[in-house]
Design a protein around this motif. Structure first.
Motif, short mmCIF file in Angstrom:
data_model
loop_
_atom_site.label_atom_id
_atom_site.label_comp_id
_atom_site.label_asym_id
_atom_site.label_seq_id
_atom_site.Cartn_x
_atom_site.Cartn_y
_atom_site.Cartn_z
N ARG A 42 -74.95 0.16 -27.23
CA ARG A 42 -75.67 1.04 -26.49
C ARG A 42 -77.13 1.06 -26.71
NH1 ARG A 42 -74.34 7.69 -27.32
NH2 ARG A 42 -76.08 8.25 -26.01
N PHE A 43 -77.80 1.30 -25.75
CA PHE A 43 -79.27 1.47 -25.73
C PHE A 43 -79.69 2.26 -24.79
CE2 PHE A 43 -83.46 -0.71 -25.00
CZ PHE A 43 -84.05 -0.25 -26.19
N GLY A 44 -79.77 3.50 -24.89
CA GLY A 44 -80.15 4.72 -23.82
C GLY A 44 -78.83 4.69 -23.26
N LEU A 163 -85.64 -0.58 -16.92
CA LEU A 163 -84.90 0.12 -18.33
C LEU A 163 -84.07 1.01 -18.00
CD1 LEU A 163 -88.55 -0.24 -19.03
CD2 LEU A 163 -87.18 -0.40 -21.02
N PRO A 164 -83.06 1.13 -19.03
CA PRO A 164 -81.87 2.01 -18.89
C PRO A 164 -82.68 3.63 -19.11
CG PRO A 164 -81.56 0.60 -20.71
CD PRO A 164 -82.91 0.13 -20.32
N LEU A 165 -82.09 4.55 -18.65
CA LEU A 165 -82.72 6.11 -18.77
C LEU A 165 -82.43 6.20 -20.34
CD1 LEU A 165 -80.44 8.07 -16.05
CD2 LEU A 165 -82.96 7.09 -15.95
N PRO A 166 -83.56 7.02 -20.99
CA PRO A 166 -83.87 7.09 -22.08
C PRO A 166 -83.07 8.08 -22.95
CG PRO A 166 -85.45 8.14 -21.25
CD PRO A 166 -84.61 7.39 -20.03
N ASP A 167 -83.11 8.00 -24.40
CA ASP A 167 -82.46 8.91 -25.23
C ASP A 167 -83.31 10.15 -25.15
OD1 ASP A 167 -80.35 7.32 -26.34
OD2 ASP A 167 -82.16 6.36 -27.46
N ALA A 197 -79.59 13.70 -22.83
CA ALA A 197 -80.72 13.34 -23.58
C ALA A 197 -81.41 14.60 -23.85
CB ALA A 197 -81.27 12.62 -22.49
N SER A 198 -82.47 14.42 -24.45
CA SER A 198 -83.55 15.50 -24.91
C SER A 198 -84.63 15.41 -24.08
CB SER A 198 -83.90 15.53 -26.19
OG SER A 198 -82.54 16.12 -27.24
N VAL A 199 -85.41 16.47 -23.53
CA VAL A 199 -86.50 16.46 -22.69
C VAL A 199 -87.41 17.44 -23.50
CG1 VAL A 199 -87.55 17.11 -20.69
CG2 VAL A 199 -85.36 16.09 -20.45
N PHE A 200 -88.42 17.12 -24.02
CA PHE A 200 -89.35 17.94 -24.53
C PHE A 200 -90.73 18.22 -23.84
CE2 PHE A 200 -89.99 14.35 -27.46
CZ PHE A 200 -91.44 14.42 -27.68
N ASN A 201 -91.23 19.22 -24.20
CA ASN A 201 -92.73 19.62 -23.37
C ASN A 201 -92.27 19.75 -22.03
OD1 ASN A 201 -93.72 19.40 -26.13
ND2 ASN A 201 -95.34 18.11 -25.43
N GLU A 202 -91.03 20.37 -21.72
CA GLU A 202 -90.48 20.27 -20.48
C GLU A 202 -91.33 21.07 -19.29
OE1 GLU A 202 -86.36 21.82 -20.09
OE2 GLU A 202 -86.64 22.57 -21.98
N LYS A 203 -92.37 21.93 -19.91
CA LYS A 203 -92.77 22.85 -18.70
C LYS A 203 -94.13 23.21 -19.33
CE LYS A 203 -92.28 27.51 -19.01
NZ LYS A 203 -91.71 28.52 -18.33
N PHE A 204 -95.19 23.29 -18.38
CA PHE A 204 -96.50 24.27 -18.59
C PHE A 204 -96.26 25.80 -19.04
CE2 PHE A 204 -98.26 20.65 -16.10
CZ PHE A 204 -99.39 20.48 -16.69
#
Length: 460
Positions: A42-44, A163-167, A197-204
């Motif tokens: 597994r990779f992403g 590329l695969p979708l990221p972690d 997956a984690s999304v950070f700094n997801e908004k202004f």
């Protein structure tokens, strides 16, 4: 679950089938993997069932070049690896995707414009820490229904790859308009819900949103100057009756754009200072009604925050404020990365570097300023305030942030005040001022921390 780094070597397709990898025998013993068992690589979001050929006295991994291309790996590299025996899954990573506003394919040596150096620094940092990073724009995700993205990766130069979708997704969009696009918001939603997956700094962040949220927290409210949404003349009159200076700030503004400083003069007159691209424009109004009438047209399209004016410390009559960068670390906790002082230019009353402000250390700025109390311990109070405010943001604003730029001020009595919080801190404001040219210092702490927090989030 064991974790370590592994050197991943690419070999020609004729020497190794696509569904087979070669792995140092010590890893199989460490993870109790039987030679005859197939595992999931597994990779992403990439997953493939593969067989393992153990290699004695070898501490790396060899994979077929065709398999590597499917994973978006263009050359031999070093990655972190962990094995989950319950799911017989061998994970490589972390795979970090950085969402940026735009790219310039016609200039492959500088595909990201002014932030190309930051992107290269992040790629170098990932290579050191055993992570893999790629960069993509909203155009790369529009209408994408598969588990791949056409992104940019660094491999002896910048190259495009599938590329695969990221972690992990690090949102570095610098445009509110781009961030609010339905395709971007749908992408964030799917990354979190479908791909875990984690999304950070997801908004202004908006100024009014921040101050309204932090008012609820007694530990943070002591740093807040009085602030209100400027809804009508009554609000402006009330604030101007209490304070000799009142700042009117666009709630969605940045870089000091659009700020108006209202100063009470003798009699009933008021002076307004407007920030412009080249400096400051002054205008005197015979009364507050006339002033409000002039700015009320702006209020139809821009939401303003009316904020208590502060008696900031100054150096040669130039106001000083402080930019603190706080980031989540390898343990997922807020930590202070840097604090620098910013002194406004002679043409401006705001200190942003984009408007000619200059950087210095906290101790240098405080020692040269007109502060008359609280000089000792000022740096410590600024650090404490920055971390307290970051924790307050986490607690009271329902979004995931991994780094924040927190603008603070000291008044002449030494009290710390919050000016604003930025969820997309500039990568030029926080360069350590004592940085030398030693190769170990080419990757800034702020960049290393982004990678370490990404590792924490992804379990690497």
């Amino acid at each position: 679950m064991h974790k370590s780094k592994v050197a991943v070597q690419l070999i020609s397709s004729g020497m190794l089938p696509e569904d087979t990898i070669m792995l140092g025998e010590a890893y199989l013993k460490q993870w109790h993997i039987s030679n005859s068992v197939s595992i999931v690589l597994r990779f992403g979001t990439f997953r493939k069932t593969v067989k393992i050929i153990p290699v004695p006295k070898y501490d790396g991994m060899r994979i077929n070049q065709s398999l590597a291309r499917q994973m978006g790996i263009l050359s031999s590299t070093t990655l972190r690896v962990n094995y989950d025996s319950a799911s017989t899954t061998l994970r490589l990573g972390p795979l970090i995707g950085v969402l940026i506003s735009r790219d310039y394919p016609s200039t492959p040596d500088k595909p990201f414009g002014t932030i190309t150096m930051f992107c290269k620094e992040l790629a170098d940092g990932c290579a050191t820490q055993g992570a893999h990073v790629y960069f993509f724009t909203p155009n790369h995700i529009a209408g994408s229904n598969d588990k791949h993205i056409d992104g940019w990766t660094f491999s002896n130069g910048w190259k495009k790859a599938k590329l695969p979708l990221p972690d992990i997704v690090n949102n570095r969009l610098t445009s509110r308009k781009l961030e609010s696009k339905p395709s971007v918001q749908q992408f964030f939603k799917e990354m979190k819900s479908s791909h875990h997956a984690s999304v950070f700094n997801e908004k202004f962040l908006e100024k009014i949103e921040v101050f309204d949220a932090l008012k609820k927290d007694p530990g943070v409210s002591r740093y807040l100057p009085e602030s209100h949404t400027l809804r009508n003349y009554t609000t402006l009159k009330s604030m101007c009756s209490r304070y000799s200076n009142v700042f009117l700030k666009p709630s969605k503004g940045s870089l000091g754009k659009g700020i108006i400083r209202v100063t009470r003069q003798e009699g009933d007159s008021y002076q307004a200072h407007f920030t412009t691209g080249t400096g400051t424009r002054k205008q005197v109004y015979p009364n507050l009604v006339k002033l409000f009438s002039n700015i009320s047209t702006k209020m139809k399209t821009i939401k303003y925050q009316a904020q208590q004016g502060l008696t900031l410390i100054e150096i040669q009559k130039r106001p000083v404020d402080f930019r603190a960068v706080v980031q989540k670390n390898a343990l997922g906790k807020w930590a202070l990365t840097s604090v620098v002082a910013r002194t406004a230019s002679s043409q401006h009353f705001v200190s942003n570097l984009a408007r000619g402000g200059t950087l210095s250390t906290v101790s240098e700025a405080v020692s040269r300023s007109n502060i008359f109390a609280g000089k000792e311990g000022a740096a410590k109070r600024l650090r404490t305030a920055a971390l307290t405010i970051a924790e307050g943001i986490d607690k009271h604003i329902p979004a995931h942030f991994g780094e924040l730029g927190i603008d603070l001020a000291l008044d002449t009595s030494g009290r710390v005040w919050l000016l604003e919080v930025n969820s997309k801190p500039s990568k030029s404001d926080n360069t350590p001022l004592n940085q030398d040219n030693d190769s170990d210092n080419k990757i800034r702490p702020s960049v290393r921390n982004v990678i370490q927090y990404s590792r924490f989030l992804s379990g690497f």
